[in-house]
Write a protein that holds these residues in place. Structure first.
Motif, PDB file in Angstrom:
ATOM      1  N   GLY A  38       0.816  -1.218   0.000  1.00 40.25           N
ATOM      2  CA  GLY A  38       0.000   0.000   0.000  1.00 40.25           C
ATOM      3  C   GLY A  38       0.847   1.264   0.000  1.00 40.25           C
ATOM      4  O   GLY A  38       2.024   1.236  -0.390  1.00 40.25           O
ATOM      5  N   PRO A  39       0.263   2.373   0.446  1.00 44.60           N
ATOM      6  CA  PRO A  39       0.950   3.667   0.401  1.00 44.60           C
ATOM      7  C   PRO A  39       2.264   3.689   1.184  1.00 44.60           C
ATOM      8  O   PRO A  39       3.132   4.515   0.926  1.00 44.60           O
ATOM      9  CB  PRO A  39      -0.059   4.628   1.059  1.00 44.60           C
ATOM     10  CG  PRO A  39      -1.363   3.930   1.025  1.00 44.60           C
ATOM     11  CD  PRO A  39      -1.091   2.475   0.997  1.00 44.60           C
ATOM     12  N   SER A  40       2.419   2.736   2.133  1.00 44.89           N
ATOM     13  CA  SER A  40       3.657   2.708   2.924  1.00 44.89           C
ATOM     14  C   SER A  40       4.885   2.562   2.032  1.00 44.89           C
ATOM     15  O   SER A  40       5.996   2.956   2.392  1.00 44.89           O
ATOM     16  CB  SER A  40       3.619   1.541   3.916  1.00 44.89           C
ATOM     17  OG  SER A  40       3.995   0.351   3.278  1.00 44.89           O
ATOM     18  N   LEU A  41       4.663   1.971   0.842  1.00 43.77           N
ATOM     19  CA  LEU A  41       5.764   1.772  -0.108  1.00 43.77           C
ATOM     20  C   LEU A  41       6.499   3.063  -0.440  1.00 43.77           C
ATOM     21  O   LEU A  41       7.679   3.052  -0.752  1.00 43.77           O
ATOM     22  CB  LEU A  41       5.193   1.251  -1.424  1.00 43.77           C
ATOM     23  CG  LEU A  41       4.899  -0.234  -1.530  1.00 43.77           C
ATOM     24  CD1 LEU A  41       4.309  -0.524  -2.884  1.00 43.77           C
ATOM     25  CD2 LEU A  41       6.177  -1.005  -1.335  1.00 43.77           C
ATOM     26  N   MET A  42       5.743   4.151  -0.418  1.00 43.33           N
ATOM     27  CA  MET A  42       6.330   5.426  -0.827  1.00 43.33           C
ATOM     28  C   MET A  42       6.890   6.199   0.362  1.00 43.33           C
ATOM     29  O   MET A  42       7.405   7.294   0.188  1.00 43.33           O
ATOM     30  CB  MET A  42       5.277   6.274  -1.563  1.00 43.33           C
ATOM     31  CG  MET A  42       4.977   5.732  -2.932  1.00 43.33           C
ATOM     32  SD  MET A  42       6.538   5.445  -3.790  1.00 43.33           S
ATOM     33  CE  MET A  42       5.993   4.733  -5.300  1.00 43.33           C
ATOM     34  N   GLU A  43       6.746   5.636   1.554  1.00 45.20           N
ATOM     35  CA  GLU A  43       7.271   6.348   2.726  1.00 45.20           C
ATOM     36  C   GLU A  43       8.753   6.033   2.906  1.00 45.20           C
ATOM     37  O   GLU A  43       9.128   4.863   2.984  1.00 45.20           O
ATOM     38  CB  GLU A  43       6.487   5.945   3.981  1.00 45.20           C
ATOM     39  CG  GLU A  43       5.139   6.635   4.059  1.00 45.20           C
ATOM     40  CD  GLU A  43       4.255   6.053   5.145  1.00 45.20           C
ATOM     41  OE1 GLU A  43       4.796   5.419   6.078  1.00 45.20           O
ATOM     42  OE2 GLU A  43       3.035   6.225   5.031  1.00 45.20           O
ATOM     43  N   PRO A  44       9.584   7.093   2.974  1.00 46.62           N
ATOM     44  CA  PRO A  44      11.035   6.867   3.053  1.00 46.62           C
ATOM     45  C   PRO A  44      11.438   5.948   4.211  1.00 46.62           C
ATOM     46  O   PRO A  44      12.340   5.124   4.050  1.00 46.62           O
ATOM     47  CB  PRO A  44      11.598   8.273   3.253  1.00 46.62           C
ATOM     48  CG  PRO A  44      10.537   9.202   2.785  1.00 46.62           C
ATOM     49  CD  PRO A  44       9.233   8.512   2.936  1.00 46.62           C
ATOM     50  N   ASP A  45      10.738   6.054   5.366  1.00 42.73           N
ATOM     51  CA  ASP A  45      11.129   5.218   6.511  1.00 42.73           C
ATOM     52  C   ASP A  45      10.912   3.728   6.232  1.00 42.73           C
ATOM     53  O   ASP A  45      11.737   2.897   6.595  1.00 42.73           O
ATOM     54  CB  ASP A  45      10.323   5.605   7.766  1.00 42.73           C
ATOM     55  CG  ASP A  45      10.842   6.910   8.356  1.00 42.73           C
ATOM     56  OD1 ASP A  45      11.904   7.390   7.874  1.00 42.73           O
ATOM     57  OD2 ASP A  45      10.187   7.441   9.270  1.00 42.73           O
ATOM     58  N   THR A  46       9.769   3.437   5.588  1.00 40.41           N
ATOM     59  CA  THR A  46       9.491   2.029   5.255  1.00 40.41           C
ATOM     60  C   THR A  46      10.492   1.529   4.222  1.00 40.41           C
ATOM     61  O   THR A  46      11.009   0.414   4.311  1.00 40.41           O
ATOM     62  CB  THR A  46       8.062   1.876   4.682  1.00 40.41           C
ATOM     63  OG1 THR A  46       7.158   2.542   5.550  1.00 40.41           O
ATOM     64  CG2 THR A  46       7.666   0.430   4.541  1.00 40.41           C
ATOM     65  N   ARG A  47      10.763   2.391   3.244  1.00 38.26           N
ATOM     66  CA  ARG A  47      11.682   1.975   2.176  1.00 38.26           C
ATOM     67  C   ARG A  47      13.089   1.742   2.706  1.00 38.26           C
ATOM     68  O   ARG A  47      13.810   0.869   2.234  1.00 38.26           O
ATOM     69  CB  ARG A  47      11.698   3.004   1.052  1.00 38.26           C
ATOM     70  CG  ARG A  47      10.473   2.931   0.187  1.00 38.26           C
ATOM     71  CD  ARG A  47      10.425   1.622  -0.617  1.00 38.26           C
ATOM     72  NE  ARG A  47      11.194   1.718  -1.843  1.00 38.26           N
ATOM     73  CZ  ARG A  47      10.767   2.386  -2.908  1.00 38.26           C
ATOM     74  NH1 ARG A  47       9.589   2.970  -2.903  1.00 38.26           N
ATOM     75  NH2 ARG A  47      11.506   2.442  -3.989  1.00 38.26           N
ATOM     76  N   LYS A  48      13.464   2.546   3.701  1.00 36.41           N
ATOM     77  CA  LYS A  48      14.784   2.349   4.291  1.00 36.41           C
ATOM     78  C   LYS A  48      14.892   0.928   4.835  1.00 36.41           C
ATOM     79  O   LYS A  48      15.899   0.257   4.713  1.00 36.41           O
ATOM     80  CB  LYS A  48      14.985   3.360   5.443  1.00 36.41           C
ATOM     81  CG  LYS A  48      16.266   4.170   5.317  1.00 36.41           C
ATOM     82  CD  LYS A  48      16.429   5.072   6.522  1.00 36.41           C
ATOM     83  CE  LYS A  48      16.319   6.527   6.120  1.00 36.41           C
ATOM     84  NZ  LYS A  48      16.219   7.424   7.287  1.00 36.41           N
ATOM     85  N   ILE A  49      13.785   0.461   5.443  1.00 41.61           N
ATOM     86  CA  ILE A  49      13.776  -0.901   5.999  1.00 41.61           C
ATOM     87  C   ILE A  49      13.769  -1.941   4.881  1.00 41.61           C
ATOM     88  O   ILE A  49      14.610  -2.835   4.841  1.00 41.61           O
ATOM     89  CB  ILE A  49      12.537  -1.109   6.920  1.00 41.61           C
ATOM     90  CG1 ILE A  49      12.634  -0.183   8.134  1.00 41.61           C
ATOM     91  CG2 ILE A  49      12.410  -2.568   7.354  1.00 41.61           C
ATOM     92  CD1 ILE A  49      11.386  -0.138   9.000  1.00 41.61           C
TER      93      ILE A  49
END
Ligand SMILES: [Zn+2]
Ligand SMILES: [Zn+2]
Length: 253
Positions: A38-49
């Motif tokens: 979902g939208p979390s994909l575009m969040e830098p913090d999630t992507r860092k993980i």
């Protein structure tokens, strides 16, 4: 006790078919799969993980089956591959030993280097934020189940009347019971035991009947509850149901 975990626990025990803890796990897993697509994909913090962890083989398979966000999956895969390559590439290259020749002697350093590069690869391919989140949620659920058993009579009845608790989840419940007082643990494990013993006996008898149906003398006898007893046994032994059902459908179609 945390209320946010009580509602899904109650919901899972309100349904009567299969292991309620498997249902809790499946629901939580679906939520995490949707979260990571979902939208979390575009969040830098999630992507860092996810750049660091990627996903374990099981969850990559499940993300791949979910066709909702192919672009998102592509973006995550792209940056994860880049991150993995950046770390692995120089280490893998540096592990290549020089050939031992007349001038250069033998050096067994390379063996250790190979092993440490292999360690790095295995550590990275095994890491998975969905598994981490799921393990954490399951820990809370198991804790809440034990607590509700001693503090909520209605829930206690539901627990005792669950169709079964699969063996992996029985083991988790036992580990949690080891933290209870002796009196609380006595009631809880007595209920767990009765449920477990009943399930084992029913499955043993159903699977035996299943095998006896292959005897030509029994061809005309009804299957009764034995027809899906192999799948039910697998689900009881391992807790993961979906693949077993797929196999069954394939064979029957
Ligand atoms: Zn289960
Ligand atoms: Zn995983």
């Amino acid at each position: 006790m945390e209320k946010i975990y009580m509602i899904p626990v109650n919901d899972a025990y309100n349904e009567s078919c299969g292991c309620p803890i498997c249902r809790l796990r499946d629901k939580a897993e679906t939520n995490y799969l949707e979260y990571y697509l979902g939208p979390s994909l575009m969040e830098p913090d999630t992507r860092k993980i996810t750049n660091k962890t990627g996903f374990c083989p099981v969850h990559m398979g499940k993300l791949n089956q979910a066709v909702t966000n192919r672009l998102g999956l592509g973006l995550v895969m792209h940056t994860h591959l880049k991150d993995f390559h950046e770390e692995l590439d120089p280490k893998l290259k540096a592990s290549i030993p020089a050939k031992a020749g007349l001038l250069k002697g033998r050096n067994s350093d390379y063996k250790q280097k190979f092993n440490s590069v292999a360690d790095l690869i295995e550590k990275r391919i095994g890491s998975c934020p969905i598994c981490d989140n799921l393990n954490e949620a399951m820990g809370h659920y198991i804790e809440v189940i034990c607590w509700m058993f001693s503090h909520d009579h209605e829930f206690k009845d539901k627990f005792m009347n669950a169709e079964f608790h699969c063996l992996p989840h029985t083991a988790m419940l036992l580990r949690q019971a080891a933290k209870l007082s002796q009196n609380e643990a006595s009631d809880f494990v007595d209920a767990l035991y009765n449920n477990n013993s009943k399930t084992f006996e029913a499955l043993i008898s159903d699977v035996e009947y299943f095998t006896l149906k292959f005897d030509y003398r029994n061809t005309d006898k009804p299957w009764g509850t034995s027809k899906d007893s192999i799948q039910r046994s697998m689900r009881f032994l391992s807790s993961d149901g979906r693949d077993f059902d797929v196999q069954q459908t394939k064979k029957q179609s």
